[in-house]
Design a protein around this motif. Sequence first.
Motif, short mmCIF file in Angstrom:
data_model
loop_
_atom_site.label_atom_id
_atom_site.label_comp_id
_atom_site.label_asym_id
_atom_site.label_seq_id
_atom_site.Cartn_x
_atom_site.Cartn_y
_atom_site.Cartn_z
N HIS A 14 0.86 -1.18 0.00
CA HIS A 14 0.00 0.00 0.00
C HIS A 14 0.90 1.24 0.00
N ILE A 15 0.92 1.95 -1.10
CA ILE A 15 1.83 3.08 -1.26
C ILE A 15 1.41 4.25 -0.38
N VAL A 16 2.32 4.66 0.47
CA VAL A 16 2.14 5.83 1.33
C VAL A 16 3.33 6.72 1.03
N GLY A 17 3.08 7.95 0.64
CA GLY A 17 4.19 8.81 0.25
C GLY A 17 4.59 8.50 -1.18
N ASP A 18 5.89 8.38 -1.40
CA ASP A 18 6.37 8.06 -2.74
C ASP A 18 7.26 6.82 -2.69
N VAL A 19 7.85 6.50 -3.82
CA VAL A 19 8.69 5.29 -3.92
C VAL A 19 9.84 5.34 -2.91
N ALA A 20 10.45 6.49 -2.75
CA ALA A 20 11.58 6.61 -1.82
C ALA A 20 11.14 6.32 -0.39
N VAL A 21 9.97 6.80 -0.01
CA VAL A 21 9.45 6.55 1.33
C VAL A 21 9.21 5.05 1.53
N MET A 22 8.60 4.42 0.55
CA MET A 22 8.30 2.99 0.66
C MET A 22 9.58 2.16 0.72
N GLN A 23 10.56 2.51 -0.10
CA GLN A 23 11.82 1.76 -0.08
C GLN A 23 12.57 1.99 1.23
N ALA A 24 12.49 3.19 1.78
CA ALA A 24 13.10 3.47 3.09
C ALA A 24 12.42 2.64 4.17
N GLN A 25 11.11 2.48 4.06
CA GLN A 25 10.37 1.64 5.02
C GLN A 25 10.87 0.20 4.94
N CYS A 26 11.05 -0.31 3.75
CA CYS A 26 11.55 -1.68 3.57
C CYS A 26 12.96 -1.81 4.15
N ASP A 27 13.80 -0.82 3.87
CA ASP A 27 15.16 -0.85 4.42
C ASP A 27 15.15 -0.86 5.94
N GLU A 28 14.25 -0.09 6.54
CA GLU A 28 14.15 -0.03 8.00
C GLU A 28 13.67 -1.36 8.57
N LEU A 29 12.71 -2.00 7.91
CA LEU A 29 12.26 -3.31 8.37
C LEU A 29 13.40 -4.34 8.33
N ILE A 30 14.19 -4.29 7.28
CA ILE A 30 15.34 -5.20 7.18
C ILE A 30 16.32 -4.92 8.30
N ARG A 31 16.60 -3.64 8.55
CA ARG A 31 17.53 -3.28 9.61
C ARG A 31 17.02 -3.75 10.97
N LEU A 32 15.75 -3.51 11.24
CA LEU A 32 15.16 -3.92 12.51
C LEU A 32 15.18 -5.44 12.67
N SER A 33 14.95 -6.15 11.58
CA SER A 33 14.92 -7.62 11.66
C SER A 33 16.27 -8.21 12.04
N GLU A 34 17.33 -7.43 11.89
CA GLU A 34 18.67 -7.90 12.25
C GLU A 34 18.99 -7.70 13.73
N LEU A 35 18.13 -6.96 14.44
CA LEU A 35 18.34 -6.75 15.87
C LEU A 35 18.05 -8.03 16.63
N GLU A 36 18.81 -8.25 17.67
CA GLU A 36 18.68 -9.48 18.45
C GLU A 36 17.32 -9.63 19.13
N ASN A 37 16.70 -8.52 19.51
CA ASN A 37 15.44 -8.58 20.25
C ASN A 37 14.20 -8.34 19.39
N VAL A 38 14.38 -8.34 18.06
CA VAL A 38 13.26 -8.10 17.15
C VAL A 38 13.13 -9.27 16.18
N THR A 39 11.91 -9.78 16.06
CA THR A 39 11.60 -10.82 15.08
C THR A 39 10.49 -10.29 14.20
N ILE A 40 10.73 -10.27 12.89
CA ILE A 40 9.74 -9.81 11.94
C ILE A 40 9.48 -10.94 10.95
N GLN A 41 8.20 -11.18 10.69
CA GLN A 41 7.79 -12.17 9.70
C GLN A 41 6.76 -11.52 8.79
N ILE A 42 6.85 -11.83 7.50
CA ILE A 42 5.88 -11.33 6.53
C ILE A 42 4.87 -12.43 6.24
#
Length: 119
Positions: A14-42
């Motif tokens: 669901h596009i919110v903002g523009d492509v750069a915003v959405m790609q930054a969101q994806c990058d942040e999810l990847i970064r967060l998923s690498e933290l020891e205390n965070v588990t993310i599943q799609i």
Amino acid sequence: MNLVAIIGESALRHIVGDVAVMQAQCDELIRLSELENVTIQILPTEGKRYRCTADFSILAMGEDLPPQVQADNAWGALAMCGKPRDVGVFTRRFERLTASALSPEETPDYVRKLSREIR
């Protein structure tokens, strides 16, 4: 403190903002998923997978406080409940969602793929 999140694929498409915003969101999810205390599943949209009709959170706040369930409804209202029976119902729902979603190890590559598809 740990965070375990199951995110529906459609929320990332669901596009919110523009492509750069959405790609930054994806990058942040990847970064967060690498933290020891965070588990993310799609939870992908394709395939036969368990689905839930409303968003909910299970709040486990340590041994001194009982777990609570926070559930959203169609009207935007928030309900909190600490009854063991209700917490159990939502815990089983969460377990089914976890089993239906991509594994935490598969999720970063899937998010990278989604990021490339956002145009």
